[in-house]
Design a protein around this motif. Sequence first.
Motif, PDB file in Angstrom:
ATOM      1  N   LEU A 566       0.836  -1.209   0.000  1.00 26.17           N
ATOM      2  CA  LEU A 566       0.000   0.000   0.000  1.00 26.17           C
ATOM      3  C   LEU A 566       0.865   1.251   0.000  1.00 26.17           C
ATOM      4  O   LEU A 566       0.542   2.244  -0.675  1.00 26.17           O
ATOM      5  CB  LEU A 566      -0.934  -0.004   1.212  1.00 26.17           C
ATOM      6  CG  LEU A 566      -1.999  -1.095   1.264  1.00 26.17           C
ATOM      7  CD1 LEU A 566      -2.870  -0.929   2.508  1.00 26.17           C
ATOM      8  CD2 LEU A 566      -2.869  -1.078   0.006  1.00 26.17           C
ATOM      9  N   GLU A 568       3.901   1.454  -1.260  1.00 26.63           N
ATOM     10  CA  GLU A 568       4.477   1.552  -2.608  1.00 26.63           C
ATOM     11  C   GLU A 568       3.458   2.114  -3.599  1.00 26.63           C
ATOM     12  O   GLU A 568       3.788   2.966  -4.444  1.00 26.63           O
ATOM     13  CB  GLU A 568       4.946   0.165  -3.050  1.00 26.63           C
ATOM     14  CG  GLU A 568       5.802   0.175  -4.307  1.00 26.63           C
ATOM     15  CD  GLU A 568       7.151   0.840  -4.073  1.00 26.63           C
ATOM     16  OE1 GLU A 568       7.665   1.429  -5.030  1.00 26.63           O
ATOM     17  OE2 GLU A 568       7.673   0.772  -2.943  1.00 26.63           O
ATOM     18  N   GLU A 569       2.219   1.650  -3.494  1.00 26.38           N
ATOM     19  CA  GLU A 569       1.162   2.177  -4.362  1.00 26.38           C
ATOM     20  C   GLU A 569       0.944   3.661  -4.108  1.00 26.38           C
ATOM     21  O   GLU A 569       0.740   4.446  -5.033  1.00 26.38           O
ATOM     22  CB  GLU A 569      -0.141   1.414  -4.117  1.00 26.38           C
ATOM     23  CG  GLU A 569      -0.206   0.044  -4.747  1.00 26.38           C
ATOM     24  CD  GLU A 569      -0.333   0.119  -6.261  1.00 26.38           C
ATOM     25  OE1 GLU A 569      -1.185   0.890  -6.753  1.00 26.38           O
ATOM     26  OE2 GLU A 569       0.414  -0.595  -6.951  1.00 26.38           O
ATOM     27  N   ASN A 572       3.584   5.663  -5.802  1.00 24.16           N
ATOM     28  CA  ASN A 572       3.404   5.723  -7.255  1.00 24.16           C
ATOM     29  C   ASN A 572       2.246   6.646  -7.659  1.00 24.16           C
ATOM     30  O   ASN A 572       2.274   7.251  -8.742  1.00 24.16           O
ATOM     31  CB  ASN A 572       3.143   4.322  -7.813  1.00 24.16           C
ATOM     32  CG  ASN A 572       4.348   3.411  -7.656  1.00 24.16           C
ATOM     33  OD1 ASN A 572       5.490   3.872  -7.617  1.00 24.16           O
ATOM     34  ND2 ASN A 572       4.108   2.108  -7.565  1.00 24.16           N
ATOM     35  N   ASN A 573       1.244   6.732  -6.805  1.00 25.67           N
ATOM     36  CA  ASN A 573       0.047   7.496  -7.170  1.00 25.67           C
ATOM     37  C   ASN A 573       0.034   8.913  -6.645  1.00 25.67           C
ATOM     38  O   ASN A 573      -0.670   9.768  -7.207  1.00 25.67           O
ATOM     39  CB  ASN A 573      -1.217   6.788  -6.638  1.00 25.67           C
ATOM     40  CG  ASN A 573      -1.426   5.426  -7.257  1.00 25.67           C
ATOM     41  OD1 ASN A 573      -1.067   5.188  -8.414  1.00 25.67           O
ATOM     42  ND2 ASN A 573      -2.021   4.513  -6.505  1.00 25.67           N
ATOM     43  N   MET A 755      -3.424   6.992  -0.472  1.00 26.41           N
ATOM     44  CA  MET A 755      -2.894   6.159  -1.551  1.00 26.41           C
ATOM     45  C   MET A 755      -3.066   6.801  -2.918  1.00 26.41           C
ATOM     46  O   MET A 755      -2.415   6.387  -3.886  1.00 26.41           O
ATOM     47  CB  MET A 755      -3.610   4.802  -1.554  1.00 26.41           C
ATOM     48  CG  MET A 755      -3.280   3.921  -0.360  1.00 26.41           C
ATOM     49  SD  MET A 755      -4.445   2.549  -0.239  1.00 26.41           S
ATOM     50  CE  MET A 755      -4.402   1.925  -1.918  1.00 26.41           C
ATOM     51  N   TYR A 757      -5.797   6.607  -4.664  1.00 28.48           N
ATOM     52  CA  TYR A 757      -6.551   5.660  -5.486  1.00 28.48           C
ATOM     53  C   TYR A 757      -7.867   5.357  -4.779  1.00 28.48           C
ATOM     54  O   TYR A 757      -7.876   4.782  -3.673  1.00 28.48           O
ATOM     55  CB  TYR A 757      -5.755   4.361  -5.669  1.00 28.48           C
ATOM     56  CG  TYR A 757      -6.405   3.339  -6.573  1.00 28.48           C
ATOM     57  CD1 TYR A 757      -6.106   3.307  -7.934  1.00 28.48           C
ATOM     58  CD2 TYR A 757      -7.312   2.403  -6.070  1.00 28.48           C
ATOM     59  CE1 TYR A 757      -6.703   2.362  -8.767  1.00 28.48           C
ATOM     60  CE2 TYR A 757      -7.907   1.467  -6.895  1.00 28.48           C
ATOM     61  CZ  TYR A 757      -7.601   1.456  -8.251  1.00 28.48           C
ATOM     62  OH  TYR A 757      -8.190   0.531  -9.074  1.00 28.48           O
ATOM     63  N   PHE A 770      -5.417  -3.852  -9.466  1.00 27.14           N
ATOM     64  CA  PHE A 770      -4.810  -3.443  -8.203  1.00 27.14           C
ATOM     65  C   PHE A 770      -4.521  -4.668  -7.340  1.00 27.14           C
ATOM     66  O   PHE A 770      -3.421  -4.799  -6.771  1.00 27.14           O
ATOM     67  CB  PHE A 770      -5.750  -2.480  -7.481  1.00 27.14           C
ATOM     68  CG  PHE A 770      -5.223  -1.967  -6.171  1.00 27.14           C
ATOM     69  CD1 PHE A 770      -4.508  -0.784  -6.107  1.00 27.14           C
ATOM     70  CD2 PHE A 770      -5.443  -2.665  -4.987  1.00 27.14           C
ATOM     71  CE1 PHE A 770      -4.022  -0.305  -4.901  1.00 27.14           C
ATOM     72  CE2 PHE A 770      -4.968  -2.204  -3.774  1.00 27.14           C
ATOM     73  CZ  PHE A 770      -4.242  -1.009  -3.735  1.00 27.14           C
ATOM     74  N   ARG A 773      -1.614  -6.634  -8.712  1.00 29.28           N
ATOM     75  CA  ARG A 773      -0.316  -6.023  -8.392  1.00 29.28           C
ATOM     76  C   ARG A 773       0.142  -6.416  -6.998  1.00 29.28           C
ATOM     77  O   ARG A 773       1.335  -6.578  -6.748  1.00 29.28           O
ATOM     78  CB  ARG A 773      -0.408  -4.498  -8.506  1.00 29.28           C
ATOM     79  CG  ARG A 773      -0.493  -3.989  -9.931  1.00 29.28           C
ATOM     80  CD  ARG A 773      -0.141  -2.506 -10.040  1.00 29.28           C
ATOM     81  NE  ARG A 773      -1.037  -1.649  -9.260  1.00 29.28           N
ATOM     82  CZ  ARG A 773      -2.206  -1.189  -9.704  1.00 29.28           C
ATOM     83  NH1 ARG A 773      -2.613  -1.524 -10.930  1.00 29.28           N
ATOM     84  NH2 ARG A 773      -2.947  -0.400  -8.964  1.00 29.28           N
TER      85      ARG A 773
END
Length: 782
Positions: A566, A568-569, A572-573, A755, A757, A770, A773
């Motif tokens: 989470l 890492e996501e 990225n987001n 996040m 997202y 998701f 991943r």
Amino acid sequence: MKTNWVLSFFLLASIGITFSQQKKVYDIGILADYRTSEVQPLLQQLQHEIESVVGEDAVISFSESNILINNYDLETAMSNYQTLMENETDIVLAFGPVNAHIINRLKTHDKPTIMFGAVNQDIHILDLTKPTSGQENFYYLVESESYSTDLKKFKELTDFSNLGVLVEAPLMGILPLKETFDRLTNELDVDYKLIPFSTYDDIPAQLEGIDAVYIADGFYLTSDQNAALAQVLIEKKLPSFTVNGPDDVKGGYLATNQAKDNIDQFFRRIALSIESYINGTSLGDLPVYIEYTPRLTINFNTAKAIGIPIKYSLIAETDFVGDFNKTASQKKYGLLEAIDQAIGANLSLLANQKDVELSGQDIKSAQSNYLPSLTANANGTYVDPDLAAITNGQNPEFSTAGNLTLTQTLFSEGANANISIQKSLQKAQQENFNAAQLDLVFDVANAYFNTLILKANAQIQSRNLELTKRNLEIAEQNYDAGQSGKSDMLRFQSQMAQNTQSMVEAINSLQQGFLSLNQVLNNPMSLDIDVEDAILGEGVFESYNYDELFGLLDNPSLREPFVDFLVEEAYNNAPELKFLDYNLDATERNLKLNSLGRLLPTLALQGQYNSTFNRSGAGSTPPPGFGLVDNSYNATLNISLPIFNQNLTNVNRQTAIIQKEQLQINKDNTKLGISAGVRNGVFNLVNQISNIQLSEVSENAAKEALELTQNSYSNGAVNIVQLLDAQNNYLNAQLARVNASYNYLINAIQLERIMGYYFLLNTDAENDAFRQRFFDFLNTRN
């Protein structure tokens, strides 16, 4: 000895049988004006009450053949009365104004006759000054109902000016209704019109020209007809007040001033009167007045639908009925609908969008440095004549001329850097907008769920108030039975006032919640809105499978990898990180410009076309053999290289280095904040998941404990403090259980915001990707 005991037993048994056999049987006949399916349960309740009260003294018999209906016909009423006078009936119960009109004119009564449910204090057909009827075999109950009291309360509530008064048409020729309402409305200084009706269908067409409706009769309208009429009045925005009880208000009328337990009190009084008569008391000596405790009941759904604000001066004496889930509103939002509207209409987001558009203009401005520049100039010149005369026509005394100048930058490291920097800044501004959009989605969801929490709180406070009323009834019953003192009743009355205030505050907090939601949606503050309930596992919230999530977080081998995934996501987001990255790109480009970039020359091309329009005056004519050129042009290629510019290049370079370091620090700090936010969000979710599970257990236990405590208090086994504790515990358990799901959703949305997202705003395919991943991330770690 044993033989004597057996003989004694049989002797007592035989005496009891003989006594039972000697009980006198009383046949009771009933005279009524009208009968519907709604009235039948009331007749059964009356019969049961009489049998329960009198059962020890006599045998009570009711025969269907002795229940006689006149259908508002005077002759039939008289015939029915005579029938009961001539048959085996022992006691006559007469109900309704038509029967009252017949019986009240009689000077003597051959059989014991009890008249009830016929007299409003404002209709003077009986002598209300008498404490008893004073007539042998005749008794009536004078109710404390009052049209006058109702109308004053109605006026205070709605301030009407033109009242419609609904009455059964047959009563117009029997009761002095016009004279009564002429007098009452004159006292209130309002206009009115009587609206007589024989059936429900007669009413709707007569509602024009009025601004309020008083249901002064309508006892025989069915519950469906009352509900239908209430809906008609709501659609016409007409406030309504009924002389009948709270059940009709629950069906949709605005208000009543009759208490819920009036009918029970009424039936008990009739039963006691019959008991007194059977035990030898003359009906003519029984007190005729029955005191009701008025209690204003308001349907807040109806009040909201027709735009009637609740007066706080009436709160202490008001009961509220209705369903917060069924409140009428101009607009009802689901969460996705609210989010869509906010994204398209929120003023703060729209202003942020303008920043993106302005940054796009900055790019265009930077790129325009490579566009040609064309300038036109014109001038008129006057020269000293003496000087002009010796210039051979080159500088005449008077002349007009003009030129066109074209400039084109061919290469500029500064222009190139500015274009690159502005593009990076534009992307950074877009990420800033994306962050604002994510914030707005959370703000909308947070306002939405908080409104649902406030709505649930208002519902629970309303139910808690009803529970207090029930406990007050138990306290009153205990006081009447001698099981408790008056202090218990006073304590619950105080508790009821406090609970009423809590409910009012809950309603006002809910309205504030709607205001906050209107603000974030850019709605007018006056727009009446509502929100749909959010239920885990249903509708758009089906994807929030908190059992599956709890399984991931509860497994030690999966918990930490899942949290790392989470994080890492989120990296990225996160638009906040992208915003800083694009600013770093801009700073890097600025640093490059002020380092090696300063060694690159700037190339520019310039061309000019000149024209002399006319010459005159001294020196305007050239000497022979000397020509003048009126039109000419030239072209220039410029190459410039800054060698020393007051050390500004070095200063700018050092500034760029500091800015880069600052941005890197901010980026590291932002990543740290994101990581902490994700982990805190996960822990919050675990807490809320547990809360959902445990609060349901707690509520069920608190409810059962309350029921047991209520029964024990009713039997005198526990004191009032224990009952209040059980009630408060149940109240808090309900609030915790209802709020648990909403708090879970708020925390889930908050984690998704961190996040970058939102599952609700992405397709099933994107959400499946998701999850995939995560599995890929898990396999990579292993």
